[in-house]
Design an enzyme around this catalytic site. Sequence first.
Site, PDB file in Angstrom:
ATOM      1  CD  GLN A 197      -3.008   3.863  10.843  1.00 17.61           C
ATOM      2  OE1 GLN A 197      -4.229   3.858  10.676  1.00 17.61           O
ATOM      3  NE2 GLN A 197      -2.192   4.468  10.002  1.00 17.61           N
ATOM      4  CD  GLU A 243      -6.432   4.254   4.799  1.00 20.69           C
ATOM      5  OE1 GLU A 243      -5.909   5.111   5.520  1.00 20.69           O
ATOM      6  OE2 GLU A 243      -5.780   3.357   4.231  1.00 20.69           O
ATOM      7  CE1 TYR A 295      -0.051   8.201   4.640  1.00 23.49           C
ATOM      8  CE2 TYR A 295       2.118   9.188   4.542  1.00 23.49           C
ATOM      9  CZ  TYR A 295       0.889   9.056   5.160  1.00 23.49           C
ATOM     10  OH  TYR A 295       0.621   9.777   6.305  1.00 23.49           O
ATOM     11  CB  THR A 303      -7.223  -4.925   2.171  1.00 17.84           C
ATOM     12  OG1 THR A 303      -6.317  -4.607   3.232  1.00 17.84           O
ATOM     13  CG2 THR A 303      -7.107  -3.879   1.072  1.00 17.84           C
ATOM     14  CG  HIS A 315      -4.153  10.282   2.935  1.00 21.51           C
ATOM     15  ND1 HIS A 315      -5.187  10.161   3.843  1.00 21.51           N
ATOM     16  CD2 HIS A 315      -3.293   9.253   3.204  1.00 21.51           C
ATOM     17  CE1 HIS A 315      -4.970   9.103   4.619  1.00 21.51           C
ATOM     18  NE2 HIS A 315      -3.822   8.545   4.255  1.00 21.51           N
ATOM     19  NE  ARG A 351      -7.801   5.974   9.781  1.00 17.77           N
ATOM     20  CZ  ARG A 351      -7.076   5.802   8.672  1.00 17.77           C
ATOM     21  NH1 ARG A 351      -5.832   5.348   8.729  1.00 17.77           N
ATOM     22  NH2 ARG A 351      -7.601   6.069   7.500  1.00 17.77           N
ATOM     23  CE  LYS A 383      -3.443   1.797   7.387  1.00 18.24           C
ATOM     24  NZ  LYS A 383      -4.213   2.627   6.441  1.00 18.24           N
ATOM     25  CE1 TYR A 389       1.957   6.654  14.578  1.00 21.63           C
ATOM     26  CE2 TYR A 389       3.146   6.569  12.508  1.00 21.63           C
ATOM     27  CZ  TYR A 389       2.666   7.286  13.565  1.00 21.63           C
ATOM     28  OH  TYR A 389       2.892   8.629  13.628  1.00 21.63           O
ATOM     29  CD  GLU A 430      -7.288  12.624   4.689  1.00 26.31           C
ATOM     30  OE1 GLU A 430      -7.333  11.460   4.250  1.00 26.31           O
ATOM     31  OE2 GLU A 430      -6.985  13.611   4.003  1.00 26.31           O
ATOM     32  CG  ASP A 454      -2.076   0.943   1.109  1.00 28.71           C
ATOM     33  OD1 ASP A 454      -2.432   1.320  -0.025  1.00 28.71           O
ATOM     34  OD2 ASP A 454      -2.644   1.321   2.150  1.00 28.71           O
ATOM     35  CB  THR A 507      -6.212   7.469   1.859  1.00 33.65           C
ATOM     36  OG1 THR A 507      -6.193   6.342   2.714  1.00 33.65           O
ATOM     37  CG2 THR A 507      -7.540   8.187   1.952  1.00 33.65           C
ATOM     38  CD  GLU A 544      -5.667   2.749  -0.056  1.00 31.33           C
ATOM     39  OE1 GLU A 544      -4.906   2.061  -0.767  1.00 31.33           O
ATOM     40  OE2 GLU A 544      -5.492   2.926   1.164  1.00 31.33           O
ATOM     41  CG  ASP A 555      -5.603  -0.364   3.635  1.00 29.28           C
ATOM     42  OD1 ASP A 555      -5.632  -1.582   3.858  1.00 29.28           O
ATOM     43  OD2 ASP A 555      -4.743   0.399   4.089  1.00 29.28           O
ATOM     44  NE  ARG A 594       4.423  12.202  11.450  1.00 26.19           N
ATOM     45  CZ  ARG A 594       3.679  11.426  10.649  1.00 26.19           C
ATOM     46  NH1 ARG A 594       3.179  10.303  11.086  1.00 26.19           N
ATOM     47  NH2 ARG A 594       3.439  11.798   9.408  1.00 26.19           N
TER      48      ARG A 594
END
Lengths: 356, 356
Positions: free
Chosen positions: B202, B161, B95, B219, B100, B199, B215, B206, B319, B93, B305, B163, B195, B109
């Site tokens: 994750q 997600e 990014y 999927t 996104h 959250r 994840k 992560y 989001e 996958d 995404t 995609e 996907d 972050r």
Amino acid sequence: MTEAPLAYGVFSVAGGAHRIGVRSGDDLVDVTGVHDLLATGSLTPLLAAGFEAWEETRSLVEAFTQAGPDPGRITPAHSATMHLPFAVGDYVDFYSSLHHATNVGRLFRPDSEPLTPNWRHMPIGYHGRAGTVVVDGTPIRRPVGQRGPGDFGPSRKLDFELEVGFVTGQGPRLGSPIPVAEAERYIFGLMVVNDWSARDLQSWEYQPLGPFLGKSFATSISPWVVPLKALDDRRIEAVGQNPPPLPYLLPPGRGLDLDLEVTINGKAVTGSNTNHLYWTMSQQLAHATSNGASIRAGDLFASGTISGPTPDSLGCLLEITANGQNGEYLQDGDTVVVASSVLGSCSGTVVASRPT
Amino acid sequence: MTEAPLAYGVFSVAGGAHRIGVRSGDDLVDVTGVHDLLATGSLTPLLAAGFEAWEETRSLVEAFTQAGPDPGRITPAHSATMHLPFAVGDYVDFYSSLHHATNVGRLFRPDSEPLTPNWRHMPIGYHGRAGTVVVDGTPIRRPVGQRGPGDFGPSRKLDFELEVGFVTGQGPRLGSPIPVAEAERYIFGLMVVNDWSARDLQSWEYQPLGPFLGKSFATSISPWVVPLKALDDRRIEAVGQNPPPLPYLLPPGRGLDLDLEVTINGKAVTGSNTNHLYWTMSQQLAHATSNGASIRAGDLFASGTISGPTPDSLGCLLEITANGQNGEYLQDGDTVVVASSVLGSCSGTVVASRPT
């Protein structure tokens, strides 16, 4: 040291068909057809058949080899070519050595706590590339990639990683976790793993989604799969865990006492032992399926680099050389052997990268 | 809007054998046997046969359907059950949506630059779990896991997600990168991907190795694989990239203009388009193999995404709701459909987690 335990592999002689063999001293015994599940030149059908079939097959094979097989069934190991013993489904690499995770954190993130806050709460892991798992003896081409912003070329920080891995059978259906107490019923057997790593590619790419091209170019495994059930005399109490894990990771299951050593061009470089692992295989598998993820026959779960507490028990050159400060990464032509006296050995020779 | 392009799928009727079909309005046409590669009830042999065979098969199938097939070959789509169209090898996958990645960085972050320094230099990606890729319509059991230290239970932040993904044929041997200019010869076709993501799991797990259990539980992909060669009229110039990528990622190849929309329980939630992707498929595949990693027939590469620049073009609830501040994550019973007017649609209904 005990006698070498039963170990299954897939071999061919002089370009012939792939057959299933077991180790016997310096020979291998062809056990193809000893059980219906040992017929196709791959361990995959056996893996798919599940725990009871594994035990039945092991009994038959042990009786067959002890009875003194027909000489036509015996081949000197040096005249056989070993192959990948099963089709790898998914490949997960854990990060289950406390000393390794601490040392790497210190080197990669010098301004932070070396261990991330989650590390003592769960067996941290990630998915690697199943399609580039290769068997002992496969040459390892030095990877090319981004060594930093705008800097593309052959990795200057090619490393080995001393690991073991286990291969699973088919698990319950999607959405059904494997309880920690039942996890060993899904673990067929173990092998030695070398998770080759390009530290320069890895350190530039790995935020925020983890290692990708720094690892995906190749992972080597030893050709012999030793059934977990054949390792009863190597089982040990799991290490104490602090804080105590959540209930879904308890009881922890048992650990393993398997020595491992690494040589480069025949010279001993480091030695370690699976007894340094903080998380057990049972905890790893229970965690990996706790969200409902399913497993298939042939899924490979590796331990992550196994480092001990002392300078002579570090599991990779990143740690041994302090990221190249006190020594060199791998050179073209170097042959790295990761070996366990019980599981067997896993060799790979570095070949020069393609011109870029 | 143009006519729907050729699309291959694997179907069965009333529990019968898996056969290969192509879409035709509200019907599907059974094309099993129209070419030798369309024989086994899976697209895998076709994928493995490579670019020239794909073109030959496409010509034969288009001629066959245009000639007006025997009525026995035609089945109303609603009476067929669709299956996973190919055996998924590895699943990567990416990014690759700038909007996104920026939005997620800001949410996960908040004290750092939202985009990591590597993001504009390479298509960031990671390996996901191939064994839990499921086809359109498969129920999605809410995952259970660690929502934080000491906190274990059903995810409270289950997300979709939006995609797309592409599936590849067999690549060159291990150690041989695919040049960016040749990448499209290895891309068979595209499908819609959802996907699913937890959250809370994750964000706690992560660091430092990337997403794992947040994840790996499922999927979803749409059942129809649209050959890239059948999408010529949807190709667009790639977006400008700043800074210019390294030479191994140039020329960038072309982008795609494919609309996508998401509904929850029939209500439109968001819409996006593949023209928002920063990195092209050619760049993704060239990057993923630049270190010498090989690809197999059936490897799945998803875009990540896809979010656009506006509030109504965000590709996931993380989001859209600002991580639950301005709205809710998915509830048990919710049916999420990610749909493209060209590729088809991918549906999944959330079912309650198992008791823990």
